[in-house]
Enzyme design. Sequence first.
Site, PDB file in Angstrom:
ATOM      1  N   ARG A  23     -46.711   2.264   7.097  1.00 34.32           N
ATOM      2  CA  ARG A  23     -45.790   2.756   7.927  1.00 34.32           C
ATOM      3  C   ARG A  23     -44.886   2.368   6.914  1.00 34.32           C
ATOM      4  O   ARG A  23     -43.625   3.023   7.788  1.00 34.32           O
ATOM      5  CB  ARG A  23     -46.028   1.336   9.223  1.00 34.32           C
ATOM      6  CG  ARG A  23     -47.117   2.216   9.776  1.00 34.32           C
ATOM      7  CD  ARG A  23     -47.655   1.178  10.979  1.00 34.32           C
ATOM      8  NE  ARG A  23     -47.726   0.127  11.123  1.00 34.32           N
ATOM      9  CZ  ARG A  23     -47.436  -1.334  11.966  1.00 34.32           C
ATOM     10  NH1 ARG A  23     -47.106  -0.754  13.024  1.00 34.32           N
ATOM     11  NH2 ARG A  23     -47.624  -1.997  10.965  1.00 34.32           N
ATOM     12  N   GLU A  28     -38.113 -10.509   8.097  1.00 30.18           N
ATOM     13  CA  GLU A  28     -37.072 -11.687   8.465  1.00 30.18           C
ATOM     14  C   GLU A  28     -36.114 -11.207   7.654  1.00 30.18           C
ATOM     15  O   GLU A  28     -35.439 -11.924   7.101  1.00 30.18           O
ATOM     16  CB  GLU A  28     -36.992 -12.885   9.139  1.00 30.18           C
ATOM     17  CG  GLU A  28     -38.309 -13.027  10.684  1.00 30.18           C
ATOM     18  CD  GLU A  28     -38.461 -14.893  10.169  1.00 30.18           C
ATOM     19  OE1 GLU A  28     -38.287 -15.273   9.763  1.00 30.18           O
ATOM     20  OE2 GLU A  28     -39.300 -14.054  11.773  1.00 30.18           O
ATOM     21  N   GLN A  47     -19.904 -14.837  11.333  1.00 26.76           N
ATOM     22  CA  GLN A  47     -19.336 -13.101  11.449  1.00 26.76           C
ATOM     23  C   GLN A  47     -19.901 -12.301  10.594  1.00 26.76           C
ATOM     24  O   GLN A  47     -20.794 -13.597   9.585  1.00 26.76           O
ATOM     25  CB  GLN A  47     -17.946 -13.505  10.921  1.00 26.76           C
ATOM     26  CG  GLN A  47     -17.359 -12.164  11.226  1.00 26.76           C
ATOM     27  CD  GLN A  47     -16.029 -12.707  10.595  1.00 26.76           C
ATOM     28  OE1 GLN A  47     -15.316 -13.218  11.233  1.00 26.76           O
ATOM     29  NE2 GLN A  47     -15.642 -11.732   9.660  1.00 26.76           N
ATOM     30  N   ASN A  49     -20.291  -9.748   7.437  1.00 30.30           N
ATOM     31  CA  ASN A  49     -19.176  -8.432   7.518  1.00 30.30           C
ATOM     32  C   ASN A  49     -20.483  -7.384   6.915  1.00 30.30           C
ATOM     33  O   ASN A  49     -21.588  -7.201   6.577  1.00 30.30           O
ATOM     34  CB  ASN A  49     -18.337  -8.956   6.549  1.00 30.30           C
ATOM     35  CG  ASN A  49     -17.691  -9.799   6.947  1.00 30.30           C
ATOM     36  OD1 ASN A  49     -17.323  -9.211   8.232  1.00 30.30           O
ATOM     37  ND2 ASN A  49     -17.189 -10.986   6.459  1.00 30.30           N
ATOM     38  N   ARG A  59     -15.524  -5.746  -5.985  1.00 26.75           N
ATOM     39  CA  ARG A  59     -14.480  -5.831  -5.151  1.00 26.75           C
ATOM     40  C   ARG A  59     -14.239  -7.263  -5.079  1.00 26.75           C
ATOM     41  O   ARG A  59     -15.595  -7.532  -5.644  1.00 26.75           O
ATOM     42  CB  ARG A  59     -15.590  -5.783  -3.883  1.00 26.75           C
ATOM     43  CG  ARG A  59     -15.096  -4.601  -3.270  1.00 26.75           C
ATOM     44  CD  ARG A  59     -16.066  -4.216  -1.957  1.00 26.75           C
ATOM     45  NE  ARG A  59     -15.896  -2.839  -1.242  1.00 26.75           N
ATOM     46  CZ  ARG A  59     -14.770  -2.237  -0.359  1.00 26.75           C
ATOM     47  NH1 ARG A  59     -14.336  -2.798  -0.420  1.00 26.75           N
ATOM     48  NH2 ARG A  59     -14.695  -0.831   0.195  1.00 26.75           N
ATOM     49  N   HIS A  62     -12.499 -12.670  -4.668  1.00 25.44           N
ATOM     50  CA  HIS A  62     -12.815 -13.265  -3.606  1.00 25.44           C
ATOM     51  C   HIS A  62     -13.171 -14.429  -2.955  1.00 25.44           C
ATOM     52  O   HIS A  62     -14.305 -14.729  -3.279  1.00 25.44           O
ATOM     53  CB  HIS A  62     -13.290 -12.260  -1.768  1.00 25.44           C
ATOM     54  CG  HIS A  62     -12.516 -10.865  -2.673  1.00 25.44           C
ATOM     55  ND1 HIS A  62     -12.639  -9.673  -1.851  1.00 25.44           N
ATOM     56  CD2 HIS A  62     -11.179 -10.312  -3.700  1.00 25.44           C
ATOM     57  CE1 HIS A  62     -11.925  -8.600  -2.246  1.00 25.44           C
ATOM     58  NE2 HIS A  62     -11.242  -9.413  -3.369  1.00 25.44           N
ATOM     59  N   LYS A  71     -21.559 -17.767   1.530  1.00 20.12           N
ATOM     60  CA  LYS A  71     -21.555 -15.675   2.050  1.00 20.12           C
ATOM     61  C   LYS A  71     -23.757 -16.327   1.566  1.00 20.12           C
ATOM     62  O   LYS A  71     -24.037 -16.329   0.923  1.00 20.12           O
ATOM     63  CB  LYS A  71     -20.873 -15.198   1.972  1.00 20.12           C
ATOM     64  CG  LYS A  71     -19.572 -15.603   1.472  1.00 20.12           C
ATOM     65  CD  LYS A  71     -18.349 -14.419   1.129  1.00 20.12           C
ATOM     66  CE  LYS A  71     -17.556 -13.934   0.926  1.00 20.12           C
ATOM     67  NZ  LYS A  71     -16.169 -13.639   0.367  1.00 20.12           N
ATOM     68  N   HIS A 118     -16.803 -14.993  -4.511  1.00 26.63           N
ATOM     69  CA  HIS A 118     -17.112 -13.695  -4.743  1.00 26.63           C
ATOM     70  C   HIS A 118     -16.705 -12.440  -5.623  1.00 26.63           C
ATOM     71  O   HIS A 118     -15.642 -12.103  -5.109  1.00 26.63           O
ATOM     72  CB  HIS A 118     -17.880 -13.822  -3.389  1.00 26.63           C
ATOM     73  CG  HIS A 118     -19.464 -13.229  -3.471  1.00 26.63           C
ATOM     74  ND1 HIS A 118     -19.173 -11.100  -2.337  1.00 26.63           N
ATOM     75  CD2 HIS A 118     -20.702 -12.588  -3.592  1.00 26.63           C
ATOM     76  CE1 HIS A 118     -20.140 -11.129  -2.395  1.00 26.63           C
ATOM     77  NE2 HIS A 118     -20.196 -11.452  -3.440  1.00 26.63           N
ATOM     78  N   TYR A 131     -22.952  -9.143   4.690  1.00 24.98           N
ATOM     79  CA  TYR A 131     -23.309 -10.782   4.616  1.00 24.98           C
ATOM     80  C   TYR A 131     -22.519 -11.634   5.353  1.00 24.98           C
ATOM     81  O   TYR A 131     -21.579 -10.579   6.532  1.00 24.98           O
ATOM     82  CB  TYR A 131     -23.040 -10.664   2.908  1.00 24.98           C
ATOM     83  CG  TYR A 131     -20.932 -10.357   3.428  1.00 24.98           C
ATOM     84  CD1 TYR A 131     -19.964 -10.903   3.109  1.00 24.98           C
ATOM     85  CD2 TYR A 131     -20.157  -9.514   2.551  1.00 24.98           C
ATOM     86  CE1 TYR A 131     -18.539 -10.454   3.485  1.00 24.98           C
ATOM     87  CE2 TYR A 131     -19.413  -8.761   3.121  1.00 24.98           C
ATOM     88  CZ  TYR A 131     -17.895  -9.818   3.441  1.00 24.98           C
ATOM     89  OH  TYR A 131     -16.995  -9.098   2.832  1.00 24.98           O
ATOM     90  N   GLU A 142      -6.692 -16.526   2.397  1.00 30.34           N
ATOM     91  CA  GLU A 142      -7.176 -15.583   1.499  1.00 30.34           C
ATOM     92  C   GLU A 142      -6.383 -15.339  -0.252  1.00 30.34           C
ATOM     93  O   GLU A 142      -5.590 -16.049  -0.485  1.00 30.34           O
ATOM     94  CB  GLU A 142      -7.214 -13.733   1.825  1.00 30.34           C
ATOM     95  CG  GLU A 142      -7.240 -13.040   0.946  1.00 30.34           C
ATOM     96  CD  GLU A 142      -6.787 -11.465   1.736  1.00 30.34           C
ATOM     97  OE1 GLU A 142      -7.855 -10.557   1.474  1.00 30.34           O
ATOM     98  OE2 GLU A 142      -5.818 -11.316   1.987  1.00 30.34           O
ATOM     99  N   LYS A 166      -5.243  -4.770  -4.504  1.00 28.75           N
ATOM    100  CA  LYS A 166      -4.824  -6.437  -4.174  1.00 28.75           C
ATOM    101  C   LYS A 166      -5.865  -7.214  -5.125  1.00 28.75           C
ATOM    102  O   LYS A 166      -5.629  -7.720  -6.033  1.00 28.75           O
ATOM    103  CB  LYS A 166      -5.456  -6.213  -3.421  1.00 28.75           C
ATOM    104  CG  LYS A 166      -5.646  -7.820  -2.954  1.00 28.75           C
ATOM    105  CD  LYS A 166      -6.763  -8.267  -1.651  1.00 28.75           C
ATOM    106  CE  LYS A 166      -7.961  -8.625  -1.726  1.00 28.75           C
ATOM    107  NZ  LYS A 166      -9.377  -9.235  -1.212  1.00 28.75           N
ATOM    108  N   ASP A 167      -7.348  -6.465  -5.583  1.00 30.96           N
ATOM    109  CA  ASP A 167      -7.774  -6.980  -7.154  1.00 30.96           C
ATOM    110  C   ASP A 167      -7.092  -6.798  -8.428  1.00 30.96           C
ATOM    111  O   ASP A 167      -7.261  -7.085  -9.170  1.00 30.96           O
ATOM    112  CB  ASP A 167      -9.219  -6.377  -6.729  1.00 30.96           C
ATOM    113  CG  ASP A 167      -9.581  -6.658  -5.855  1.00 30.96           C
ATOM    114  OD1 ASP A 167      -9.563  -7.441  -4.807  1.00 30.96           O
ATOM    115  OD2 ASP A 167     -10.844  -6.233  -5.298  1.00 30.96           O
TER     116      ASP A 167
END
Length: 184
Positions: A23, A28, A47, A49, A59, A62, A71, A118, A131, A142, A166-167
């Site tokens: 199937r 988990e 949180q 994301n 990306r 950061h 994370k 990361h 994450y 930041e 930004k990067d």
Amino acid sequence: MLVEPTTLPGLLVVTPAIHVDERGFFFESWNEEHFNGAVGEAVHFVQDNQSRSVKNVLRGIHFQMPYSQGKLVRVTVGSIWDVAVDLRVDSETFGHWHGLELTAESHQQLWIPGGFGHGFVVISDEADVAYKVTNYYEPTAERSVRFDDPDLAIDWPVANPRLSEKDEQAPWLEAALVTDDPQA
């Protein structure tokens, strides 16, 4: 759940137990009791994301300082080369990085404790990255480090990544860690 250490203290690869039959599959993706027992500390996420990016988008790198975020990163579509950099200035592995391929098919996750930077680059046509984080996003905390900082010498699998403004403008490691905040 299998939890494996990496070369960087605290950075862990988490592989869930996957149940497969005709199937499909079930696993988990998060179980607080099992995870905390495996990592040996109480981790509380505040949180979730999620991002979608196309091939060659990079990306990162950061982090937040202060208000660091742990994370737990996984890929739900596609594949990425995921990188964590130890930015804990009092760590024996400060400035060292660890990279691995995370894919939707493997269901592996990377636990990145607070104090790490990361980043990731998409190596499939597109990828969805989900994450959990242990602290809320704080715009004043930041920070970014250039993905191609020669002091880090990260071996990215993409020659010409697609970067955000930004990067592209992120500082070198030494400048990224400078702060006037006594809590940092």
